[in-house]
Design a protein around this motif. Sequence first.
Motif: not given
Length: 249
Positions: A105-108, A111
């Motif tokens: 999960n690149r976004n996780r 962040s």
Amino acid sequence: MAGHSQFKNIMHRKGGQDAKRAQLFTKLAREITVSAKLGSPDPNANPRLRAAILAARAQSLPKDNIQRAIDKATSGGDAANLEELRYEGYGPGNVAVIVECLTDNRNRTASEVRTAFSKNGGTMGESGSVAFNFERVGLIHYPLKAGEADAVLDAGIEAGADDVQSSEDGHDITCRPDDLNAVSKALEAALGDPEFARLDWKPLVQVPVDADTVPTLMKFLDILDDCDDVQRVAANYEIDDAIMEKLGA
């Protein structure tokens, strides 16, 4: 004390050792799976996988866990979603930091890493913004019990290594990245299995950190290391031994 990753580094650990160990096992298994996915599932034909298995064995990852991690690469499933990411920036004391991740999960992951920087006196940078402070090397590490410094030096020279550094933390043998597999195999014949053999980041310049900044820097590096998706953290800090002794006391 110079620091980057486990290259002459003191790892500052908190409580919850069981949770830490479980997290470490997960990271080791992920590296094995991705290594097998990107290359051959045969460690003899895949230098990166061989290095990942050596690192896992050094941390007592069970043999069955290692095999399951390899099997995941050939069966698809979760392994197909894992990707490698690298983040760069500056931490407390203007220390250059490289963060290597494996994530589904690149976004996780972005962040979590961004938050670690912003809440601990750091600044995220663009790709390549701090990498020039480091040299990419193959790193093979042996414990002190592997042999006397002169014997390890001789073995390193015979194996084709570029440098051998011995200290109270053990023996660090470095080589060109493309030579890692050949050098590690030659060393195994002379010294036995290393604690780990992998590609790493060696600082070209080191940044002195004062006593007031050290606690903040160590907290920051711990927070990054605690992120499940973070595989490895490299930083080019240097801490005077007198400061470490004072803080330890």
